[in-house]
Scaffold this active site. Structure first.
Site, PDB file in Angstrom:
ATOM      1  N   LEU A   1      -9.860  -3.184   5.308  1.00  0.00           N
ATOM      2  CA  LEU A   1      -9.061  -2.665   4.202  1.00  0.00           C
ATOM      3  C   LEU A   1      -7.811  -1.929   4.699  1.00  0.00           C
ATOM      4  O   LEU A   1      -7.902  -1.000   5.514  1.00  0.00           O
ATOM      5  CB  LEU A   1      -9.925  -1.706   3.364  1.00  0.00           C
ATOM      6  CG  LEU A   1      -9.233  -1.109   2.142  1.00  0.00           C
ATOM      7  CD1 LEU A   1      -8.949  -2.171   1.100  1.00  0.00           C
ATOM      8  CD2 LEU A   1     -10.061   0.020   1.563  1.00  0.00           C
TER       9      LEU A   1
ATOM     10  N   HIS B   1       0.851  -1.193   0.000  1.00  0.00           N
ATOM     11  CA  HIS B   1       0.000   0.000   0.000  1.00  0.00           C
ATOM     12  C   HIS B   1       0.886   1.242   0.000  1.00  0.00           C
ATOM     13  O   HIS B   1       1.842   1.318   0.785  1.00  0.00           O
ATOM     14  CB  HIS B   1      -0.907  -0.013   1.230  1.00  0.00           C
ATOM     15  CG  HIS B   1      -1.811   1.184   1.272  1.00  0.00           C
ATOM     16  ND1 HIS B   1      -2.934   1.283   0.477  1.00  0.00           N
ATOM     17  CD2 HIS B   1      -1.735   2.336   1.975  1.00  0.00           C
ATOM     18  CE1 HIS B   1      -3.509   2.456   0.699  1.00  0.00           C
ATOM     19  NE2 HIS B   1      -2.810   3.112   1.605  1.00  0.00           N
TER      20      HIS B   1
HETATM   21  C1  GRF Z   1       1.295   0.667  -6.197  1.00  0.00           C
HETATM   22  O1  GRF Z   1       1.466   2.000  -5.822  1.00  0.00           O
HETATM   23  C2  GRF Z   1       0.768  -0.133  -5.029  1.00  0.00           C
HETATM   24  O2  GRF Z   1       1.260   0.299  -3.806  1.00  0.00           O
HETATM   25  C3  GRF Z   1      -0.706   0.118  -5.110  1.00  0.00           C
HETATM   26  O3  GRF Z   1      -0.987   0.112  -6.492  1.00  0.00           O
HETATM   27  C4  GRF Z   1       0.169   0.502  -7.217  1.00  0.00           C
HETATM   28  C5  GRF Z   1       0.452  -0.577  -8.204  1.00  0.00           C
HETATM   29  O4  GRF Z   1       1.465  -0.250  -9.088  1.00  0.00           O
HETATM   30  N1  GRF Z   1      -1.415  -0.849  -4.326  1.00  0.00           N
HETATM   31  P1  GRF Z   1       2.041  -1.337 -10.081  1.00  0.00           P
HETATM   32  O5  GRF Z   1       0.868  -1.918 -10.860  1.00  0.00           O
HETATM   33  O6  GRF Z   1       2.767  -2.369  -9.294  1.00  0.00           O
HETATM   34  O7  GRF Z   1       2.952  -0.571 -10.987  1.00  0.00           O
END
Ligand code: GRF
Length: 221
Positions: free
Chosen positions: A152, A117
């Site tokens: 969540l 996250h």
């Molecule tokens: C990341 O910032 C992750 O923390 C969030 O969604 C984004 C996904 O990026 N949950 P990616 O698809 O891995 O480039």
């Protein structure tokens, strides 16, 4: 079946898949002691699906809307995850997976489900974390890998990446710096889980046999 003896992990995505790429690269270099058995996306147009296939990893689109309800979707997804990994995988990694899991996936893989996250949880659960951190005038921001529970973005925290907010940061520049850190802490946490160093015991995070009272912190460098 595979003759690769490393523990199997499965990655769930919805989008670009740069965290997935970090896991693929890290498994390829041997830094991550696990093999990615499969990638699943809830979106057919997720660029991460192509990324996985290009790396020779089976990648599937399981469309939630084609099931009667969430229970049916999660049961099918859980079955597909186990089928791809020849049994329960050592870790199921939510890497930019934008659906809330509350049913069979959570039940079946409890203690093996990790999420990344983009905030220093418990601050800024939910969406638009970078803009919200900037609007609040935060001096620091970052990302967190945590175990997934019913609530969540609120499961037990394992590792955080921290960056200083710069005076000229926009949500985009901040997001880019945080994302680079995500690519460091996600493979780290997945490797710990896959090799049994990391456990969730009675709601507590155990690393190398010791309870983590606070997440491991990695600073920007
Ligand atoms: C990341 O910032 C992750 O923390 C969030 O969604 C984004 C996904 O990026 N949950 P990616 O698809 O891995 O480039």
């Amino acid at each position: 079946m595979t003759d690769d003896a490393r523990p199997a992990i499965v990655v769930l995505i919805s989008g670009t898949g740069t965290n997935l790429k970090a896991l693929i690269d890290s498994a390829a270099s041997g830094e991550l002691p696990a093999r990615i058995a499969a990638v699943f996306s809830d979106r057919g147009d997720a660029p991460g699906l192509r990324r996985a296939r290009e790396a020779g990893i089976e990648a599937h689109h399981v469309e939630p809307q084609s099931f009667a309800d969430r229970d049916a979707y999660e049961s099918a997804l859980a079955d597909a995850i186990e089928a791809a990994a020849d049994g329960p995988p050592a870790a199921v990694v939510l890497a930019g997976f934008m659906r809330i899991l509350r049913g069979e996936v959570l039940r079946r893989f409890a203690g093996r489900l990790l999420n990344i996250h983009p905030s220093l949880l418990p601050k800024y659960r939910g969406l638009d974390t970078h803009a919200r951190a900037l609007a609040a005038g935060e001096e620091g921001h970052g990302a967190t890998v945590h175990f997934v529970t019913e609530e969540l973005d609120a499961g037990p925290r394992i590792i955080q990446f921290r960056v200083a907010v710069r005076p000229d940061d926009t949500a985009q520049t901040l997001a880019a710096r945080v994302l680079r850190g995500e690519h460091r802490i996600l493979p780290q946490a997945v490797g710990w889980l896959a090799t049994g160093r990391l456990r969730l015991e009675g709601g507590e995070v155990m690393l190398d046999g010791r309870r983590l009272d606070a997440p491991v912190v990695v600073e920007d460098r």
